[in-house]
Design an enzyme around this catalytic site. Sequence first.
Site, PDB file in Angstrom:
ATOM      1  CG  PHE A 214      44.022 -31.958 -21.881  1.00  0.00           C
ATOM      2  CD1 PHE A 214      43.672 -33.189 -21.578  1.00  0.00           C
ATOM      3  CD2 PHE A 214      45.059 -31.310 -20.926  1.00  0.00           C
ATOM      4  CE1 PHE A 214      43.552 -33.271 -20.369  1.00  0.00           C
ATOM      5  CE2 PHE A 214      45.011 -32.217 -19.660  1.00  0.00           C
ATOM      6  CZ  PHE A 214      44.469 -33.130 -19.299  1.00  0.00           C
TER       7      PHE A 214
ATOM      8  CG  LEU B 152      40.779 -28.840 -35.619  1.00  0.00           C
ATOM      9  CD1 LEU B 152      40.319 -30.109 -37.737  1.00  0.00           C
ATOM     10  CD2 LEU B 152      40.704 -30.317 -34.957  1.00  0.00           C
TER      11      LEU B 152
ATOM     12  CB  THR C 163      48.723 -20.994 -17.124  1.00  0.00           C
ATOM     13  OG1 THR C 163      49.591 -21.030 -16.587  1.00  0.00           O
ATOM     14  CG2 THR C 163      48.828 -19.550 -18.024  1.00  0.00           C
TER      15      THR C 163
ATOM     16  CD  GLU D  58      53.526 -22.541 -16.843  1.00  0.00           C
ATOM     17  OE1 GLU D  58      55.060 -22.609 -17.968  1.00  0.00           O
ATOM     18  OE2 GLU D  58      53.178 -23.702 -17.249  1.00  0.00           O
TER      19      GLU D  58
ATOM     20  N   GLY E 159      65.534 -21.501 -18.717  1.00  0.00           N
ATOM     21  CA  GLY E 159      65.026 -20.660 -18.040  1.00  0.00           C
ATOM     22  C   GLY E 159      63.986 -22.050 -16.695  1.00  0.00           C
TER      23      GLY E 159
HETATM   24  P1  NAD Z   1      46.079 -28.077 -25.514  1.00  0.00           P
HETATM   25  O1  NAD Z   1      47.165 -27.402 -26.611  1.00  0.00           O
HETATM   26  O2  NAD Z   1      45.794 -29.424 -25.406  1.00  0.00           O
HETATM   27  O3  NAD Z   1      44.605 -27.485 -26.668  1.00  0.00           O
HETATM   28  C1  NAD Z   1      44.420 -25.945 -27.963  1.00  0.00           C
HETATM   29  C2  NAD Z   1      43.431 -26.085 -28.463  1.00  0.00           C
HETATM   30  O4  NAD Z   1      43.315 -24.952 -28.631  1.00  0.00           O
HETATM   31  C3  NAD Z   1      43.996 -27.031 -29.992  1.00  0.00           C
HETATM   32  O5  NAD Z   1      42.459 -27.911 -30.275  1.00  0.00           O
HETATM   33  C4  NAD Z   1      44.125 -25.734 -30.940  1.00  0.00           C
HETATM   34  O6  NAD Z   1      44.162 -27.129 -32.191  1.00  0.00           O
HETATM   35  C5  NAD Z   1      43.281 -24.980 -30.889  1.00  0.00           C
HETATM   36  N1  NAD Z   1      44.075 -23.508 -31.114  1.00  0.00           N
HETATM   37  C6  NAD Z   1      45.386 -23.194 -31.068  1.00  0.00           C
HETATM   38  N2  NAD Z   1      45.242 -22.352 -32.008  1.00  0.00           N
HETATM   39  C7  NAD Z   1      44.313 -22.074 -32.093  1.00  0.00           C
HETATM   40  C8  NAD Z   1      43.889 -21.104 -33.193  1.00  0.00           C
HETATM   41  N3  NAD Z   1      44.688 -20.072 -33.440  1.00  0.00           N
HETATM   42  N4  NAD Z   1      42.665 -21.150 -33.020  1.00  0.00           N
HETATM   43  C9  NAD Z   1      41.740 -21.667 -32.781  1.00  0.00           C
HETATM   44  N5  NAD Z   1      42.078 -22.885 -32.652  1.00  0.00           N
HETATM   45  C10 NAD Z   1      43.505 -22.952 -32.190  1.00  0.00           C
HETATM   46  O7  NAD Z   1      45.948 -26.643 -24.677  1.00  0.00           O
HETATM   47  P2  NAD Z   1      44.926 -27.331 -23.586  1.00  0.00           P
HETATM   48  O8  NAD Z   1      46.209 -28.089 -22.300  1.00  0.00           O
HETATM   49  O9  NAD Z   1      43.967 -28.158 -23.617  1.00  0.00           O
HETATM   50  O10 NAD Z   1      44.641 -25.830 -22.594  1.00  0.00           O
HETATM   51  C11 NAD Z   1      43.632 -24.902 -22.727  1.00  0.00           C
HETATM   52  C12 NAD Z   1      43.704 -23.771 -22.108  1.00  0.00           C
HETATM   53  O11 NAD Z   1      44.164 -24.353 -20.566  1.00  0.00           O
HETATM   54  C13 NAD Z   1      45.001 -23.174 -23.204  1.00  0.00           C
HETATM   55  O12 NAD Z   1      44.351 -21.515 -22.834  1.00  0.00           O
HETATM   56  C14 NAD Z   1      46.365 -22.886 -21.432  1.00  0.00           C
HETATM   57  O13 NAD Z   1      46.833 -22.267 -21.889  1.00  0.00           O
HETATM   58  C15 NAD Z   1      45.204 -23.007 -20.421  1.00  0.00           C
HETATM   59  N6  NAD Z   1      46.263 -24.146 -19.106  1.00  0.00           N
HETATM   60  C16 NAD Z   1      46.831 -25.105 -19.526  1.00  0.00           C
HETATM   61  C17 NAD Z   1      47.052 -25.998 -18.459  1.00  0.00           C
HETATM   62  C18 NAD Z   1      47.837 -27.150 -18.904  1.00  0.00           C
HETATM   63  O14 NAD Z   1      47.736 -28.161 -17.734  1.00  0.00           O
HETATM   64  N7  NAD Z   1      47.272 -27.930 -19.840  1.00  0.00           N
HETATM   65  C19 NAD Z   1      47.179 -25.434 -16.909  1.00  0.00           C
HETATM   66  C20 NAD Z   1      46.637 -23.889 -17.002  1.00  0.00           C
HETATM   67  C21 NAD Z   1      46.062 -23.663 -17.890  1.00  0.00           C
END
Ligand code: NAD
Length: 328
Positions: free
Chosen positions: A11, A39, A125, A127, A274
């Site tokens: 995302f 992926l 994050t 969190e 939790g």
């Molecule tokens: P997401 O789950 O949509 O995307 C994660 C991506 O990482 C996916 O494309 C997945 O294929 C890839 N991935 C997972 N494991 C992997 C691995 N071992 N090797 C290579 N690629 C891998 O997550 P997101 O919502 O886009 O979040 C991105 C980052 O932002 C994360 O680190 C999350 O902790 C952080 N974050 C998210 C939010 C939120 O509201 N979504 C808020 C604050 C921080």
Amino acid sequence: MRLLVTGAAGFIGSHYVRTLLEGGYPGYEDADVTVIDNLTYAGNRANLPGSHERLTFVQADICDGDLLREVLPGHDAVVHFAAESHVDRSLRAASEFIRTNVAGTQSLLDACVTTGVQRVVHVSTDEVYGSIDQGSWTEASPLLPNSPYAASKAASDLVARSYWRTHGLDVSITRCSNNYGPYQHPEKLIPRFTTSLLQGRRLPLYGDGGNVREWLHVDDHCRAVQLVLTRGRAGEGYNVGGGCERTNRQLTELLLDLFAADWSSVEPVADRKGHDLRYALDDSKIREQLGYAPRITFEEGLPATVAWYRDHPDWWKPLVEENGDADE
Ligand code: NAD
């Protein structure tokens, strides 16, 4: 300028890379981008352009140190989004969260040190701070994570700090509140409720809906990440807040209004184990030191996001088939 971006089929990372390729970040209009993403269910190659002269896509796991050491040389900086990101999944099966979020981050930082890539932004994050009944967290607040997801992110933040302190890696950490916007997996709260309303399904609202979250449009988060990449200081964390607190109940009401639906579309479900009551960030540091300010209000961003899901059923329908539970 050559950037390596992890997790950019997901995302937030895909929004960052699409914006970069569209010339949305001043000074980076000619930047080449290498994406590393393995992926998982959350990654979708179609979230990025199929081909672009400045984009190279490598399907690989960030835990694969050999591969990283092959790909990294020649890059100027790394923006690290890759993670397991869904809290509910971490309650059912935490090991993949520890593997990717902790061991994967360590493997990436290690490869940066070995190959001499100095600059890293580690995307984390809010969190990691736990839950706060009143007031807000600064970057100096203790890390008190409550879910395995949050714990794995907190651990990765500490690993990042240690690579700065021990190896002198130029790593900065961002800690952002809840994101929303297009291309978010329908397992997460806003797309889950939106796609349910589009299908005439009921909305599974956790508990009494009193949990408070701070919402930020993904475009504002990505601009903050870019600011930290270009101007953030090594070894420091930057909170990125939305300034827009809503209880889950208030958010549900806003979505119901957008669909001219009422509370009969809501089905209260047992609360998440939790479940953190409230997240709230003090982000004055990034505002004052780096000139950050969100641009997209919730009042304009939420209807635009709903409209995107309405217009893109081909994107989300296949994902709904294999959907998990609601989350933020
Ligand atoms: P997401 O789950 O949509 O995307 C994660 C991506 O990482 C996916 O494309 C997945 O294929 C890839 N991935 C997972 N494991 C992997 C691995 N071992 N090797 C290579 N690629 C891998 O997550 P997101 O919502 O886009 O979040 C991105 C980052 O932002 C994360 O680190 C999350 O902790 C952080 N974050 C998210 C939010 C939120 O509201 N979504 C808020 C604050 C921080």
